[in-house]
Design an enzyme around this catalytic site. Structure first.
Site, PDB file in Angstrom:
ATOM      1  N   TYR A 153       0.835  -1.215   0.000  1.00 61.72           N
ATOM      2  CA  TYR A 153       0.000   0.000   0.000  1.00 61.72           C
ATOM      3  C   TYR A 153       0.868   1.263   0.000  1.00 61.72           C
ATOM      4  CZ  TYR A 153      -3.746   3.130   1.773  1.00 61.72           C
ATOM      5  OH  TYR A 153      -4.655   4.147   1.953  1.00 61.72           O
ATOM      6  N   LYS A 157       0.860   4.079  -2.861  1.00 64.72           N
ATOM      7  CA  LYS A 157       0.445   5.445  -2.546  1.00 64.72           C
ATOM      8  C   LYS A 157       1.561   6.455  -2.808  1.00 64.72           C
ATOM      9  CE  LYS A 157      -3.861   4.896  -1.428  1.00 64.72           C
ATOM     10  NZ  LYS A 157      -4.896   5.392  -2.357  1.00 64.72           N
TER      11      LYS A 157
HETATM   12  P1  NAP Z   1     -13.340   2.211   1.856  1.00 65.18           P
HETATM   13  O1  NAP Z   1     -14.278   2.704   2.896  1.00 65.18           O
HETATM   14  O2  NAP Z   1     -12.792   0.836   1.941  1.00 65.18           O
HETATM   15  O3  NAP Z   1     -14.054   2.417   0.426  1.00 65.18           O
HETATM   16  C1  NAP Z   1     -13.375   2.032  -0.727  1.00 65.18           C
HETATM   17  C2  NAP Z   1     -14.188   2.410  -1.951  1.00 65.18           C
HETATM   18  O4  NAP Z   1     -13.427   2.028  -3.115  1.00 65.18           O
HETATM   19  C3  NAP Z   1     -15.505   1.676  -2.027  1.00 65.18           C
HETATM   20  O5  NAP Z   1     -16.477   2.526  -2.605  1.00 65.18           O
HETATM   21  C4  NAP Z   1     -15.197   0.519  -2.989  1.00 65.18           C
HETATM   22  O6  NAP Z   1     -16.350   0.085  -3.701  1.00 65.18           O
HETATM   23  C5  NAP Z   1     -14.224   1.187  -3.927  1.00 65.18           C
HETATM   24  N1  NAP Z   1     -13.374   0.244  -4.662  1.00 65.18           N
HETATM   25  C6  NAP Z   1     -12.521  -0.687  -4.150  1.00 65.18           C
HETATM   26  N2  NAP Z   1     -11.946  -1.372  -5.154  1.00 65.18           N
HETATM   27  C7  NAP Z   1     -12.454  -0.867  -6.308  1.00 65.18           C
HETATM   28  C8  NAP Z   1     -12.273  -1.156  -7.680  1.00 65.18           C
HETATM   29  N3  NAP Z   1     -11.436  -2.131  -8.090  1.00 65.18           N
HETATM   30  N4  NAP Z   1     -12.958  -0.444  -8.612  1.00 65.18           N
HETATM   31  C9  NAP Z   1     -13.816   0.541  -8.235  1.00 65.18           C
HETATM   32  N5  NAP Z   1     -14.040   0.865  -6.936  1.00 65.18           N
HETATM   33  C10 NAP Z   1     -13.367   0.156  -5.997  1.00 65.18           C
HETATM   34  O7  NAP Z   1     -12.057   3.158   1.724  1.00 65.18           O
HETATM   35  P2  NAP Z   1     -11.792   4.646   2.291  1.00 65.18           P
HETATM   36  O8  NAP Z   1     -11.235   4.534   3.634  1.00 65.18           O
HETATM   37  O9  NAP Z   1     -12.968   5.507   2.028  1.00 65.18           O
HETATM   38  O10 NAP Z   1     -10.585   5.073   1.322  1.00 65.18           O
HETATM   39  C11 NAP Z   1     -10.776   5.814   0.129  1.00 65.18           C
HETATM   40  C12 NAP Z   1      -9.412   6.238  -0.408  1.00 65.18           C
HETATM   41  O11 NAP Z   1      -8.735   7.010   0.573  1.00 65.18           O
HETATM   42  C13 NAP Z   1      -8.501   5.063  -0.735  1.00 65.18           C
HETATM   43  O12 NAP Z   1      -7.738   5.359  -1.883  1.00 65.18           O
HETATM   44  C14 NAP Z   1      -7.606   4.985   0.486  1.00 65.18           C
HETATM   45  O13 NAP Z   1      -6.381   4.375   0.178  1.00 65.18           O
HETATM   46  C15 NAP Z   1      -7.471   6.436   0.821  1.00 65.18           C
HETATM   47  N6  NAP Z   1      -7.106   6.701   2.225  1.00 65.18           N
HETATM   48  C16 NAP Z   1      -7.850   6.215   3.255  1.00 65.18           C
HETATM   49  C17 NAP Z   1      -7.468   6.479   4.565  1.00 65.18           C
HETATM   50  C18 NAP Z   1      -8.229   5.975   5.756  1.00 65.18           C
HETATM   51  O14 NAP Z   1      -7.702   6.045   6.870  1.00 65.18           O
HETATM   52  N7  NAP Z   1      -9.441   5.505   5.607  1.00 65.18           N
HETATM   53  C19 NAP Z   1      -6.325   7.255   4.808  1.00 65.18           C
HETATM   54  C20 NAP Z   1      -5.594   7.742   3.752  1.00 65.18           C
HETATM   55  C21 NAP Z   1      -5.997   7.470   2.452  1.00 65.18           C
HETATM   56  P3  NAP Z   1     -16.877  -1.437  -3.589  1.00 65.18           P
HETATM   57  O15 NAP Z   1     -17.363  -1.622  -2.166  1.00 65.18           O
HETATM   58  O16 NAP Z   1     -17.966  -1.513  -4.595  1.00 65.18           O
HETATM   59  O17 NAP Z   1     -15.685  -2.320  -3.865  1.00 65.18           O
END
Ligand code: NAP
Length: 245
Positions: A153, A157
């Site tokens: 990851y 990133k």
């Molecule tokens: P999340 O709650 O797990 O949601 C992930 C989203 O991505 C869901 O809508 C999922 O849809 C979609 N997704 C996953 N694989 C996919 C694919 N192959 N094609 C299309 N859609 C896909 O994640 P989140 O925490 O909101 O994170 C969102 C972004 O922020 C990510 O890039 C993550 O790395 C980044 N981020 C998160 C955090 C954190 O602490 N949460 C911190 C820094 C950065 P489905 O359910 O339909 O698969």
């Protein structure tokens, strides 16, 4: 954002959904992309519409080029070309590097970088020809600092930093911009997967003494998508509660 069309990948829940809601509240037409969570995507669209906004859902696994191209056709039929692309879809597959399988490595690269390649290239012409187009890539503090158990990851990133700077150069003459957002740990399903004990340890290291809320991240994206950010390009914007101080 009136008359602007924004595509947010992975917008069925979490940060992506929050971004979609914020952009819609500014008057944009919003496309809620999802892979499998159709009901959640429909709920997100319903909520936006019930607040007077304009949104559609669009299924596409970002790892599949053909699916992404089919999504482009659907969006063009519905709203025309897009102005703003937010590459938000991302996954984790955490384990210590010694135990990491090649499959776990590849899956994370495939979604978090391969997906960004597919979607950005498919919509590149839209963003380039838009009046002040915007590309916004959602990276992570983990791409800067690394994190135990997240070699795949963190690598993906941090790859977004070089990608964003390069695309910023390639877009610059068109007047469109590319920027990266590096959120800190944010209260979503992705964070819920982390053990409580580790969550507590992380939280204790955040100077502002709390995890990010989805709105903290979405508000920064809303700014980067707006005309107020016209002269910012190729940057990484940190939204992390002071974690790297
Ligand atoms: P999340 O709650 O797990 O949601 C992930 C989203 O991505 C869901 O809508 C999922 O849809 C979609 N997704 C996953 N694989 C996919 C694919 N192959 N094609 C299309 N859609 C896909 O994640 P989140 O925490 O909101 O994170 C969102 C972004 O922020 C990510 O890039 C993550 O790395 C980044 N981020 C998160 C955090 C954190 O602490 N949460 C911190 C820094 C950065 P489905 O359910 O339909 O698969």
């Amino acid at each position: 954002m009136d008359q602007r069309t924004c595509l947010v990948t992975g917008a069925s829940r979490g940060i992506g959904r929050g971004i979609a809601e914020h952009l819609a509240s500014e008057g944009a037409n919003v496309v809620v992309n999802f892979r499998a969570s159709e009901k959640e995507a429909a709920d997100a669209v319903e909520e936006i519409r019930s607040n007077g906004g304009s949104a559609i859902k669009a299924q596409a696994d970002v790892t599949g080029r053909r699916e992404v191209e089919a999504m482009r056709d659907l969006i063009h039929d519905e709203f025309g070309e897009i102005d703003v692309l937010v590459n938000n879809a991302g996954i984790t597959q955490d384990t210590r590097f010694e135990e990491m399988t090649r499959e776990e490595w590849d899956q994370v690269m495939d979604v978090n970088l391969g997906g960004v390649f597919n979607v950005t290239q498919t919509f590149f012409e839209d963003i380039k020809s838009a009046d002040e187009g915007r590309l916004i890539n959602i990276s992570s503090i983990v791409g800067k600092q690394g994190n135990f158990g997240q070699a795949n990851y963190a690598t993906a990133k941090s790859g977004l930093f070089g990608f964003t700077r390069t695309i910023a150069l390639e877009l610059a003459r068109s007047g469109s911009t590319a920027n990266c957002l590096a959120p800190g740990f944010t209260q979503t399903d992705m964070l819920d997967e982390v053990d409580d004990e580790i969550q507590e340890k992380i939280r204790s290291e955040i100077p502002l003494d709390r995890f990010a809320q989805i709105d903290d991240i979405a508000a920064a994206v809303r700014f980067l998508a707006s005309e107020e950010s016209s002269y910012i390009t190729g940057e990484v914007i940190d939204v992390n509660g002071g974690m790297d101080l």
